[in-house]
Write a protein that holds these residues in place. Structure first.
Motif, PDB file in Angstrom:
ATOM      1  N   ASN A  76       0.796  -1.236   0.000  1.00 25.10           N
ATOM      2  CA  ASN A  76       0.000   0.000   0.000  1.00 25.10           C
ATOM      3  C   ASN A  76       0.827   1.284   0.000  1.00 25.10           C
ATOM      4  O   ASN A  76       0.536   2.224   0.737  1.00 25.10           O
ATOM      5  CB  ASN A  76      -0.980   0.012   1.187  1.00 25.10           C
ATOM      6  N   TRP A  77       1.833   1.334  -0.857  1.00 22.45           N
ATOM      7  CA  TRP A  77       2.600   2.578  -0.972  1.00 22.45           C
ATOM      8  C   TRP A  77       1.708   3.701  -1.489  1.00 22.45           C
ATOM      9  O   TRP A  77       0.913   3.506  -2.403  1.00 22.45           O
ATOM     10  CB  TRP A  77       3.779   2.396  -1.924  1.00 22.45           C
ATOM     11  N   SER A  78       1.867   4.881  -0.907  1.00 19.03           N
ATOM     12  CA  SER A  78       1.150   6.051  -1.417  1.00 19.03           C
ATOM     13  C   SER A  78       1.854   6.524  -2.693  1.00 19.03           C
ATOM     14  O   SER A  78       3.040   6.231  -2.899  1.00 19.03           O
ATOM     15  CB  SER A  78       1.142   7.163  -0.365  1.00 19.03           C
ATOM     16  N   PRO A  79       1.151   7.266  -3.551  1.00 18.71           N
ATOM     17  CA  PRO A  79       1.765   7.747  -4.803  1.00 18.71           C
ATOM     18  C   PRO A  79       3.030   8.588  -4.575  1.00 18.71           C
ATOM     19  O   PRO A  79       3.942   8.566  -5.385  1.00 18.71           O
ATOM     20  CB  PRO A  79       0.665   8.581  -5.450  1.00 18.71           C
ATOM     21  N   ASN A 124       5.199   8.081  -2.225  1.00 13.11           N
ATOM     22  CA  ASN A 124       6.188   7.242  -1.528  1.00 13.11           C
ATOM     23  C   ASN A 124       6.496   7.710  -0.101  1.00 13.11           C
ATOM     24  O   ASN A 124       7.592   7.497   0.399  1.00 13.11           O
ATOM     25  CB  ASN A 124       7.495   7.154  -2.332  1.00 13.11           C
ATOM     26  N   LYS A 125       5.520   8.321   0.552  1.00  8.99           N
ATOM     27  CA  LYS A 125       5.706   8.769   1.929  1.00  8.99           C
ATOM     28  C   LYS A 125       4.847   7.985   2.913  1.00  8.99           C
ATOM     29  O   LYS A 125       4.802   8.319   4.096  1.00  8.99           O
ATOM     30  CB  LYS A 125       5.415  10.266   2.046  1.00  8.99           C
ATOM     31  N   GLN A 126       4.170   6.953   2.437  1.00  7.36           N
ATOM     32  CA  GLN A 126       3.338   6.145   3.320  1.00  7.36           C
ATOM     33  C   GLN A 126       3.294   4.712   2.788  1.00  7.36           C
ATOM     34  O   GLN A 126       3.194   4.502   1.579  1.00  7.36           O
ATOM     35  CB  GLN A 126       1.933   6.720   3.389  1.00  7.36           C
ATOM     36  N   PHE A 127       3.387   3.772   3.727  1.00  6.64           N
ATOM     37  CA  PHE A 127       3.273   2.360   3.371  1.00  6.64           C
ATOM     38  C   PHE A 127       2.640   1.627   4.541  1.00  6.64           C
ATOM     39  O   PHE A 127       2.477   2.189   5.628  1.00  6.64           O
ATOM     40  CB  PHE A 127       4.649   1.754   3.031  1.00  6.64           C
ATOM     41  N   GLU A 153       4.729   8.911  11.615  1.00  5.51           N
ATOM     42  CA  GLU A 153       3.541   8.543  12.365  1.00  5.51           C
ATOM     43  C   GLU A 153       3.315   7.059  12.056  1.00  5.51           C
ATOM     44  O   GLU A 153       3.409   6.650  10.902  1.00  5.51           O
ATOM     45  CB  GLU A 153       2.365   9.373  11.891  1.00  5.51           C
ATOM     46  N   ALA A 154       3.072   6.282  13.085  1.00  6.23           N
ATOM     47  CA  ALA A 154       2.806   4.854  12.889  1.00  6.23           C
ATOM     48  C   ALA A 154       1.555   4.508  13.679  1.00  6.23           C
ATOM     49  O   ALA A 154       1.412   4.909  14.836  1.00  6.23           O
ATOM     50  CB  ALA A 154       3.994   4.019  13.367  1.00  6.23           C
ATOM     51  N   GLU A 155       0.645   3.782  13.032  1.00  5.28           N
ATOM     52  CA  GLU A 155      -0.592   3.411  13.706  1.00  5.28           C
ATOM     53  C   GLU A 155      -1.141   2.122  13.101  1.00  5.28           C
ATOM     54  O   GLU A 155      -1.003   1.877  11.904  1.00  5.28           O
ATOM     55  CB  GLU A 155      -1.631   4.521  13.593  1.00  5.28           C
ATOM     56  N   PHE A 156      -1.735   1.331  13.947  1.00  4.86           N
ATOM     57  CA  PHE A 156      -2.403   0.132  13.458  1.00  4.86           C
ATOM     58  C   PHE A 156      -3.735   0.535  12.854  1.00  4.86           C
ATOM     59  O   PHE A 156      -4.439   1.390  13.386  1.00  4.86           O
ATOM     60  CB  PHE A 156      -2.616  -0.886  14.582  1.00  4.86           C
ATOM     61  N   VAL A 157      -4.057  -0.095  11.730  1.00  9.44           N
ATOM     62  CA  VAL A 157      -5.341   0.154  11.082  1.00  9.44           C
ATOM     63  C   VAL A 157      -6.212  -1.097  11.078  1.00  9.44           C
ATOM     64  O   VAL A 157      -7.411  -1.016  10.816  1.00  9.44           O
ATOM     65  CB  VAL A 157      -5.183   0.715   9.645  1.00  9.44           C
ATOM     66  N   VAL A 198       2.535   3.362   8.200  1.00 10.13           N
ATOM     67  CA  VAL A 198       3.678   4.200   8.570  1.00 10.13           C
ATOM     68  C   VAL A 198       3.740   5.357   7.583  1.00 10.13           C
ATOM     69  O   VAL A 198       3.774   5.150   6.372  1.00 10.13           O
ATOM     70  CB  VAL A 198       5.001   3.402   8.540  1.00 10.13           C
ATOM     71  N   THR A 199       3.741   6.583   8.112  1.00 11.29           N
ATOM     72  CA  THR A 199       3.735   7.780   7.285  1.00 11.29           C
ATOM     73  C   THR A 199       4.929   8.653   7.632  1.00 11.29           C
ATOM     74  O   THR A 199       5.148   8.978   8.800  1.00 11.29           O
ATOM     75  CB  THR A 199       2.442   8.600   7.519  1.00 11.29           C
ATOM     76  N   LEU A 200       5.698   9.040   6.620  1.00  9.14           N
ATOM     77  CA  LEU A 200       6.806   9.972   6.814  1.00  9.14           C
ATOM     78  C   LEU A 200       6.235  11.377   6.927  1.00  9.14           C
ATOM     79  O   LEU A 200       5.593  11.872   6.000  1.00  9.14           O
ATOM     80  CB  LEU A 200       7.787   9.888   5.640  1.00  9.14           C
ATOM     81  N   ILE A 201       6.453  11.996   8.061  1.00  8.71           N
ATOM     82  CA  ILE A 201       5.993  13.375   8.269  1.00  8.71           C
ATOM     83  C   ILE A 201       7.022  14.345   7.691  1.00  8.71           C
ATOM     84  O   ILE A 201       6.691  15.236   6.928  1.00  8.71           O
ATOM     85  CB  ILE A 201       5.768  13.673   9.779  1.00  8.71           C
ATOM     86  N   ARG A 202       8.288  14.154   8.085  1.00 12.67           N
ATOM     87  CA  ARG A 202       9.356  14.995   7.545  1.00 12.67           C
ATOM     88  C   ARG A 202      10.708  14.388   7.905  1.00 12.67           C
ATOM     89  O   ARG A 202      10.816  13.608   8.852  1.00 12.67           O
ATOM     90  CB  ARG A 202       9.269  16.429   8.052  1.00 12.67           C
ATOM     91  N   VAL A 203      11.706  14.770   7.128  1.00 12.25           N
ATOM     92  CA  VAL A 203      13.078  14.399   7.439  1.00 12.25           C
ATOM     93  C   VAL A 203      13.611  15.498   8.341  1.00 12.25           C
ATOM     94  O   VAL A 203      13.526  16.685   8.012  1.00 12.25           O
ATOM     95  CB  VAL A 203      13.929  14.258   6.160  1.00 12.25           C
ATOM     96  N   LEU A 204      14.126  15.111   9.486  1.00 17.52           N
ATOM     97  CA  LEU A 204      14.611  16.072  10.462  1.00 17.52           C
ATOM     98  C   LEU A 204      16.012  16.541  10.091  1.00 17.52           C
ATOM     99  O   LEU A 204      16.837  15.760   9.622  1.00 17.52           O
ATOM    100  CB  LEU A 204      14.631  15.447  11.859  1.00 17.52           C
ATOM    101  N   GLU A 205      16.274  17.792  10.301  1.00 18.87           N
ATOM    102  CA  GLU A 205      17.600  18.353  10.046  1.00 18.87           C
ATOM    103  C   GLU A 205      18.459  18.119  11.279  1.00 18.87           C
ATOM    104  O   GLU A 205      17.956  18.105  12.404  1.00 18.87           O
ATOM    105  CB  GLU A 205      17.491  19.860   9.780  1.00 18.87           C
TER     106      GLU A 205
END
Length: 191
Positions: free
Chosen positions: A103-106, A108-111, A158-162, A176-183
């Motif tokens: 289930n990759w998002s278009p 590529n920030k969520q799977f 962000e990680a959550e069970f669905v 699992v969703t990538l919110i941002r890459v931390l500096e």
């Protein structure tokens, strides 16, 4: 020499560099922790989920060092590589499982990680309480572990069970969703 795949790395580390712990002991110990939290929070399962996530986060920020030392898999190029390493190396090393990545998002920030097996949930039945089935994410500690570990390698997720087979679903799935890459940030007062 060909580079090793994440699956090969996970298998090699599991076979040679990991002290094995009795799975039933882990399952029963974790079950006792969840049961005690349910008691401590008077069956407020939303609070129990939050506590499991916090516990997992604290474990994750410490576990990443052990993971990096054992795995030696190098730096991930992108979030897809990160997902492969999480599934095929991280879960293999620590739980001897390899969830599927779907289930990759278009963008590529969520799977999703889909678990064919979940050793934390072996021998488990949720409390005979409709609210538990509707509200408790029994393995929520895993979401916190991922959040904590990935934050230590500069990824806020962000990680959550669905879904969860314990709740009567067909699969156990964590999104699992990538919110941002931390500096890299310097502590205040340091240069």
């Amino acid at each position: 020499m060909a580079a090793r795949t994440p699956r090969q790395i996970g298998e090699d580390v599991w076979k040679t560099k990991v002290e094995k712990v009795n799975a039933e002991l882990v399952t029963l110990t974790y079950g006792s922790v969840v049961a005690q939290l349910c008691k401590d929070f008077n069956s407020d399962y939303v609070q129990v989920n939050e506590q499991l996530d916090k516990m997992g986060y604290n474990i994750g920020i410490r576990l990443i060092e052990d993971f990096l030392a054992r795995a030696g898999s190098g730096r991930c190029k992108n979030f897809r590589d990160t997902a492969e390493v999480i599934s095929k190396v991280g879960f293999k090393i620590f739980l001897n499982i390899t969830p599927s990545i779907l289930n990759w998002s278009p963008d590529n920030k969520q799977f999703s990680l889909v678990f064919d097996e979940n050793p934390l949930a072996d021998f488990v039945e949720l409390p005979d309480d409709r609210r538990a089935v509707d509200e408790l994410w029994y393995s929520n500690i895993l979401c916190g572990v991922l959040r904590g570990a990935l934050e230590m390698v500069q990824m806020q997720v962000e990680a959550e069970f669905v879904s969860d087979v314990l709740r009567g679903h067909d699969t156990t799935e964590m999104k699992v969703t990538l919110i941002r890459v931390l500096e890299d940030e310097m502590p205040v007062g340091e240069e």
